[in-house]
Scaffold this motif. Structure first.
Motif, PDB file in Angstrom:
ATOM      1  N   PHE A  52       0.877  -1.167   0.000  1.00 29.54           N
ATOM      2  CA  PHE A  52       0.000   0.000   0.000  1.00 29.54           C
ATOM      3  C   PHE A  52       0.914   1.218   0.000  1.00 29.54           C
ATOM      4  O   PHE A  52       1.837   1.296   0.804  1.00 29.54           O
ATOM      5  N   ASP A  53       0.705   2.120  -0.916  1.00 29.19           N
ATOM      6  CA  ASP A  53       1.566   3.300  -1.028  1.00 29.19           C
ATOM      7  C   ASP A  53       3.038   2.891  -1.154  1.00 29.19           C
ATOM      8  O   ASP A  53       3.914   3.467  -0.518  1.00 29.19           O
ATOM      9  N   ASP A  54       3.300   1.884  -1.950  1.00 25.88           N
ATOM     10  CA  ASP A  54       4.658   1.369  -2.203  1.00 25.88           C
ATOM     11  C   ASP A  54       5.362   0.827  -0.958  1.00 25.88           C
ATOM     12  O   ASP A  54       6.578   0.721  -0.932  1.00 25.88           O
ATOM     13  N   LYS A  55       4.621   0.488   0.076  1.00 24.94           N
ATOM     14  CA  LYS A  55       5.193  -0.110   1.274  1.00 24.94           C
ATOM     15  C   LYS A  55       4.480  -1.419   1.573  1.00 24.94           C
ATOM     16  O   LYS A  55       3.251  -1.480   1.538  1.00 24.94           O
ATOM     17  N   GLU A  56       5.293  -2.467   1.842  1.00 28.54           N
ATOM     18  CA  GLU A  56       4.706  -3.758   2.209  1.00 28.54           C
ATOM     19  C   GLU A  56       4.175  -3.667   3.630  1.00 28.54           C
ATOM     20  O   GLU A  56       4.845  -3.170   4.523  1.00 28.54           O
ATOM     21  N   ARG A  57       2.972  -4.143   3.831  1.00 29.30           N
ATOM     22  CA  ARG A  57       2.323  -4.014   5.136  1.00 29.30           C
ATOM     23  C   ARG A  57       2.175  -5.365   5.818  1.00 29.30           C
ATOM     24  O   ARG A  57       1.988  -6.384   5.178  1.00 29.30           O
ATOM     25  N   TYR A  58       2.245  -5.324   7.146  1.00 25.04           N
ATOM     26  CA  TYR A  58       1.978  -6.499   7.960  1.00 25.04           C
ATOM     27  C   TYR A  58       0.556  -6.373   8.467  1.00 25.04           C
ATOM     28  O   TYR A  58       0.174  -5.349   9.037  1.00 25.04           O
ATOM     29  N   VAL A  59      -0.228  -7.398   8.255  1.00 24.40           N
ATOM     30  CA  VAL A  59      -1.590  -7.439   8.770  1.00 24.40           C
ATOM     31  C   VAL A  59      -1.720  -8.725   9.558  1.00 24.40           C
ATOM     32  O   VAL A  59      -1.412  -9.813   9.062  1.00 24.40           O
ATOM     33  N   GLY A  60      -2.133  -8.608  10.794  1.00 19.52           N
ATOM     34  CA  GLY A  60      -2.286  -9.779  11.650  1.00 19.52           C
ATOM     35  C   GLY A  60      -3.371  -9.554  12.672  1.00 19.52           C
ATOM     36  O   GLY A  60      -3.866  -8.439  12.856  1.00 19.52           O
ATOM     37  N   LYS A  61      -3.717 -10.641  13.342  1.00 13.93           N
ATOM     38  CA  LYS A  61      -4.734 -10.606  14.392  1.00 13.93           C
ATOM     39  C   LYS A  61      -4.218  -9.775  15.564  1.00 13.93           C
ATOM     40  O   LYS A  61      -3.056  -9.889  15.945  1.00 13.93           O
ATOM     41  N   ALA A  62      -5.061  -8.918  16.121  1.00 12.94           N
ATOM     42  CA  ALA A  62      -4.686  -8.147  17.300  1.00 12.94           C
ATOM     43  C   ALA A  62      -4.460  -9.125  18.447  1.00 12.94           C
ATOM     44  O   ALA A  62      -5.229 -10.063  18.640  1.00 12.94           O
ATOM     45  N   GLN A  63      -3.355  -8.921  19.174  1.00 13.36           N
ATOM     46  CA  GLN A  63      -3.002  -9.840  20.254  1.00 13.36           C
ATOM     47  C   GLN A  63      -2.717  -9.074  21.532  1.00 13.36           C
ATOM     48  O   GLN A  63      -2.268  -7.920  21.496  1.00 13.36           O
ATOM     49  N   LYS A  64      -2.946  -9.748  22.652  1.00 11.85           N
ATOM     50  CA  LYS A  64      -2.549  -9.197  23.934  1.00 11.85           C
ATOM     51  C   LYS A  64      -1.035  -9.295  24.028  1.00 11.85           C
ATOM     52  O   LYS A  64      -0.404 -10.092  23.334  1.00 11.85           O
ATOM     53  N   LYS A  65      -0.437  -8.489  24.898  1.00 14.71           N
ATOM     54  CA  LYS A  65       1.009  -8.504  25.063  1.00 14.71           C
ATOM     55  C   LYS A  65       1.501  -9.898  25.422  1.00 14.71           C
ATOM     56  O   LYS A  65       2.508 -10.370  24.892  1.00 14.71           O
ATOM     57  N   SER A  66       0.791 -10.589  26.293  1.00 13.56           N
ATOM     58  CA  SER A  66       1.208 -11.936  26.706  1.00 13.56           C
ATOM     59  C   SER A  66       1.173 -12.911  25.528  1.00 13.56           C
ATOM     60  O   SER A  66       2.034 -13.786  25.413  1.00 13.56           O
ATOM     61  N   GLU A  67       0.195 -12.750  24.622  1.00 13.52           N
ATOM     62  CA  GLU A  67       0.120 -13.613  23.435  1.00 13.52           C
ATOM     63  C   GLU A  67       1.292 -13.341  22.496  1.00 13.52           C
ATOM     64  O   GLU A  67       1.893 -14.270  21.947  1.00 13.52           O
ATOM     65  N   ARG A  68       1.635 -12.057  22.309  1.00 17.04           N
ATOM     66  CA  ARG A  68       2.768 -11.706  21.450  1.00 17.04           C
ATOM     67  C   ARG A  68       4.075 -12.244  22.017  1.00 17.04           C
ATOM     68  O   ARG A  68       4.903 -12.794  21.297  1.00 17.04           O
ATOM     69  N   GLU A  69       4.259 -12.087  23.346  1.00 18.34           N
ATOM     70  CA  GLU A  69       5.477 -12.577  23.985  1.00 18.34           C
ATOM     71  C   GLU A  69       5.606 -14.090  23.857  1.00 18.34           C
ATOM     72  O   GLU A  69       6.688 -14.604  23.584  1.00 18.34           O
ATOM     73  N   LEU A  70       4.499 -14.809  24.027  1.00 14.25           N
ATOM     74  CA  LEU A  70       4.510 -16.266  23.887  1.00 14.25           C
ATOM     75  C   LEU A  70       4.857 -16.670  22.462  1.00 14.25           C
ATOM     76  O   LEU A  70       5.682 -17.572  22.245  1.00 14.25           O
ATOM     77  N   ALA A  71       4.280 -15.993  21.474  1.00 13.18           N
ATOM     78  CA  ALA A  71       4.560 -16.305  20.073  1.00 13.18           C
ATOM     79  C   ALA A  71       6.027 -16.030  19.737  1.00 13.18           C
ATOM     80  O   ALA A  71       6.674 -16.836  19.063  1.00 13.18           O
ATOM     81  N   LEU A  72       6.560 -14.902  20.223  1.00 12.10           N
ATOM     82  CA  LEU A  72       7.972 -14.581  19.986  1.00 12.10           C
ATOM     83  C   LEU A  72       8.889 -15.596  20.656  1.00 12.10           C
ATOM     84  O   LEU A  72       9.897 -16.013  20.082  1.00 12.10           O
ATOM     85  N   LYS A  73       8.533 -16.008  21.872  1.00 10.97           N
ATOM     86  CA  LYS A  73       9.335 -17.003  22.599  1.00 10.97           C
ATOM     87  C   LYS A  73       9.347 -18.327  21.835  1.00 10.97           C
ATOM     88  O   LYS A  73      10.400 -18.939  21.676  1.00 10.97           O
TER      89      LYS A  73
END
Length: 108
Positions: free
Chosen positions: A15-36
């Motif tokens: 979009f506007d010559d930039k690749e975008r990340y689209v994902g499900k909104a997550q709680k901080k704890s969910e993001r940390e678990l996924a990154l771990k």
């Protein structure tokens, strides 16, 4: 269900010559678990990749022996063999430790 389709359709699109990340909104704890989980998986893949690889070390202090070397490196995995080359008469204390993957000699 709609959320999953939207993520599939829009993630990585430009979009506007930039690749975008689209994902499900997550709680901080969910993001940390996924990154771990992702980090642990990449560490396992790296360990599997280098399984059975030889390391070459130089500039070890004279106080390092086979027992101490095994002790220092055992936390990184199983050591199948260990050989120290003793360099008599040379001062190596105070030099940085050099670690590299051992290179196989090419046959001519």
């Amino acid at each position: 269900m709609v959320e999953h389709k939207a993520v599939e359709a829009l993630n990585g699109k430009k979009f506007d010559d930039k690749e975008r990340y689209v994902g499900k909104a997550q709680k901080k704890s969910e993001r940390e678990l996924a990154l771990k989980e992702r980090f642990e998986q990449s560490m396992k893949e790296a360990a599997d990749k280098y399984q059975g690889t030889n390391l070459y070390l130089k500039n070890l202090d004279d106080s390092i022996d086979d027992v101490k070397l095994r002790e220092l490196f055992s936390e990184f995995g199983t050591i199948t063999s260990c050989k120290l080359e003793v360099m008599k008469g040379k001062l190596i204390s105070g030099k940085p430790l050099y670690v590299a993957l051992a290179q196989r000699k090419e046959l001519s």
